[in-house]
Design an enzyme around this catalytic site. Structure first.
Site, mmCIF file in Angstrom:
data_model
loop_
_atom_site.group_PDB
_atom_site.id
_atom_site.type_symbol
_atom_site.label_atom_id
_atom_site.label_comp_id
_atom_site.label_asym_id
_atom_site.label_seq_id
_atom_site.Cartn_x
_atom_site.Cartn_y
_atom_site.Cartn_z
ATOM 1 N N TRP A 113 0.826 -1.218 0.000
ATOM 2 C CA TRP A 113 0.000 0.000 0.000
ATOM 3 C C TRP A 113 0.858 1.264 0.000
ATOM 4 O O TRP A 113 0.314 2.368 -0.114
ATOM 5 C CB TRP A 113 -0.952 -0.002 1.202
ATOM 6 C CG TRP A 113 -1.967 -1.113 1.185
ATOM 7 C CD1 TRP A 113 -2.089 -2.114 0.246
ATOM 8 C CD2 TRP A 113 -3.005 -1.347 2.143
ATOM 9 N NE1 TRP A 113 -3.127 -2.950 0.579
ATOM 10 C CE2 TRP A 113 -3.716 -2.502 1.742
ATOM 11 C CE3 TRP A 113 -3.406 -0.702 3.314
ATOM 12 C CZ2 TRP A 113 -4.798 -3.017 2.459
ATOM 13 C CZ3 TRP A 113 -4.479 -1.201 4.043
ATOM 14 C CH2 TRP A 113 -5.170 -2.351 3.610
ATOM 15 N N LYS A 114 2.168 1.107 0.191
ATOM 16 C CA LYS A 114 3.093 2.258 0.218
ATOM 17 C C LYS A 114 2.579 3.320 1.199
ATOM 18 O O LYS A 114 1.955 2.970 2.197
ATOM 19 C CB LYS A 114 3.305 2.795 -1.207
ATOM 20 C CG LYS A 114 3.746 1.690 -2.171
ATOM 21 C CD LYS A 114 4.256 2.190 -3.481
ATOM 22 C CE LYS A 114 4.630 0.992 -4.356
ATOM 23 N NZ LYS A 114 5.239 1.386 -5.628
ATOM 24 N N HIS A 152 12.757 -2.537 -0.957
ATOM 25 C CA HIS A 152 11.935 -2.021 -2.058
ATOM 26 C C HIS A 152 12.703 -0.925 -2.798
ATOM 27 O O HIS A 152 13.478 -0.181 -2.192
ATOM 28 C CB HIS A 152 10.606 -1.479 -1.516
ATOM 29 C CG HIS A 152 9.641 -1.169 -2.609
ATOM 30 N ND1 HIS A 152 9.691 0.020 -3.302
ATOM 31 C CD2 HIS A 152 8.654 -1.906 -3.169
ATOM 32 C CE1 HIS A 152 8.750 -0.007 -4.236
ATOM 33 N NE2 HIS A 152 8.110 -1.162 -4.179
ATOM 34 N N GLU A 196 11.909 1.898 -3.774
ATOM 35 C CA GLU A 196 11.743 3.259 -3.242
ATOM 36 C C GLU A 196 12.628 3.459 -2.016
ATOM 37 O O GLU A 196 13.116 4.560 -1.767
ATOM 38 C CB GLU A 196 10.264 3.520 -2.940
ATOM 39 C CG GLU A 196 9.482 3.706 -4.241
ATOM 40 C CD GLU A 196 8.121 3.057 -4.292
ATOM 41 O OE1 GLU A 196 7.511 2.824 -3.230
ATOM 42 O OE2 GLU A 196 7.660 2.761 -5.416
ATOM 43 N N GLY A 224 4.759 2.028 -10.938
ATOM 44 C CA GLY A 224 3.930 3.232 -10.891
ATOM 45 C C GLY A 224 3.912 4.010 -12.197
ATOM 46 O O GLY A 224 3.463 5.148 -12.242
ATOM 47 N N GLY A 255 1.269 -2.605 -6.346
ATOM 48 C CA GLY A 255 1.178 -1.291 -5.717
ATOM 49 C C GLY A 255 -0.201 -0.686 -5.933
ATOM 50 O O GLY A 255 -1.170 -1.022 -5.247
ATOM 51 N N GLY A 256 -0.312 0.173 -6.938
ATOM 52 C CA GLY A 256 -1.548 0.926 -7.177
ATOM 53 C C GLY A 256 -2.817 0.086 -7.210
ATOM 54 O O GLY A 256 -3.830 0.447 -6.595
HETATM 55 P P1 13P Z 1 2.779 -0.425 -8.952
HETATM 56 O O1 13P Z 1 1.985 -1.707 -9.008
HETATM 57 O O2 13P Z 1 1.986 0.747 -8.481
HETATM 58 O O3 13P Z 1 3.550 -0.198 -10.200
HETATM 59 O O4 13P Z 1 3.878 -0.652 -7.777
HETATM 60 C C1 13P Z 1 4.628 -1.810 -7.769
HETATM 61 C C2 13P Z 1 5.387 -1.873 -6.515
HETATM 62 O O5 13P Z 1 6.296 -1.099 -6.282
HETATM 63 C C3 13P Z 1 4.972 -2.868 -5.517
HETATM 64 O O6 13P Z 1 5.904 -2.982 -4.496
#
Ligand code: 13P
Length: 251
Positions: free
Chosen positions: A10-11, A95, A97, A173, A234-235
């Site tokens: 979910w970041k 991750h 990020e 993303g 992610g999204g």
């Molecule tokens: P997205 O699915 O939003 O591209 O993100 C992937 C992600 O970083 C999952 O850890």
């Protein structure tokens, strides 16, 4: 036979009410799914609230990070014991990020992976190349380094606790998913590397997730690859209908 494993990252999204509603919706939607392992990784402040919503469901809980020390003067960090105390089973580690925005190194990531296994959390070790590294044909080199350094000192037996998530940074993303062939190529390379580092039996047991713009529309195609054992989402993991649809596609 590797059981598929779909996890939602979910970041830094959601508020408490939204996190609880998402968790409750997934618990309801996924009641009868038992052929896929499912986990969600909310922001740590909402772990406890989400754990309550998931308590009698088959959706597991994971953290987005963990610190390698047990306790003490480490302002802002969370230990394995704390995360287990709020019902975490998994911990996302390394991750992209955290590597590229926060500045985590392979050495730090390795300490976290080792501490997580020892502390009873199942690490999801993320690896993946930047766009310029792919364009310079350095994907294998970069991913190999991240895996070798991230798993330094991890024995074959302990490796069974680990999931690898291959997340090409250029696909995260951005809406640009790796093609099924691009994903399979790197996943097969990772499995061959694990066979070389450990043995074929171990390599055959480790689950390798793909992450990077995975969504309901590309789930079947990505998961059809022999070495793609799951997704780190992610999204699309922020909407009950999308994430549940992906899991049901795999189930
Ligand atoms: P997205 O699915 O939003 O591209 O993100 C992937 C992600 O970083 C999952 O850890």
């Amino acid at each position: 036979m590797r059981k598929p494993f779909i996890a939602g990252n979910w970041k830094m999204n959601m508020d408490c009410a939204g996190a609880k509603a998402l968790a409750a919706g997934l618990a309801e939607q996924l009641k009868s799914v038992d052929t896929v392992d499912v986990a969600v990784c909310p922001p740590s402040v909402y772990l406890q609230a989400v754990a309550t919503e998931l308590s009698s469901s088959n959706v597991a809980l994971g953290s987005q990070n963990v610190y390698f020390e047990g306790n003490g003067a480490f302002t802002g960090e969370l230990s394995c014991a704390m995360l287990k105390d709020v019902c975490c089973t998994y911990a996302i580690i390394g991750h992209s990020e955290r590597r590229h925005v926060i500045g985590e190194t392979d050495e730090l990531i390795n300490k976290k992976v080792t501490a997580a296994i020892t502390g009873g959390l199942l690490p999801i070790l993320c690896v993946g190349e930047l766009l310029e590294e792919r364009e310079a044909e350095k994907t294998t080199e970069v991913v190999t380094q991240q895996i070798k350094k991230g798993l330094a000192g991890v024995t074959a037996e302990k490796m069974l606790a680990v999931t690898i998530a291959y997340e090409p940074v250029w696909a995260i993303g951005t809406g640009k998913t790796a093609t099924a062939d691009q994903a399979q190529e790197v996943h097969a390379m990772i499995r061959a590397l694990l066979a070389e580092m450990y043995d074929q039996t171990t390599a055959d047991q480790v689950r390798i997730q793909y992450g990077g713009s995975a969504k309901p529309g590309n789930t079947a195609e990505l998961m059809a690859n022999p070495d793609v054992d799951g997704l780190l989402v992610g999204g699309a993991a922020l909407k009950v209908e999308d994430f549940a649809a992906m899991i049901k596609t795999v189930a």
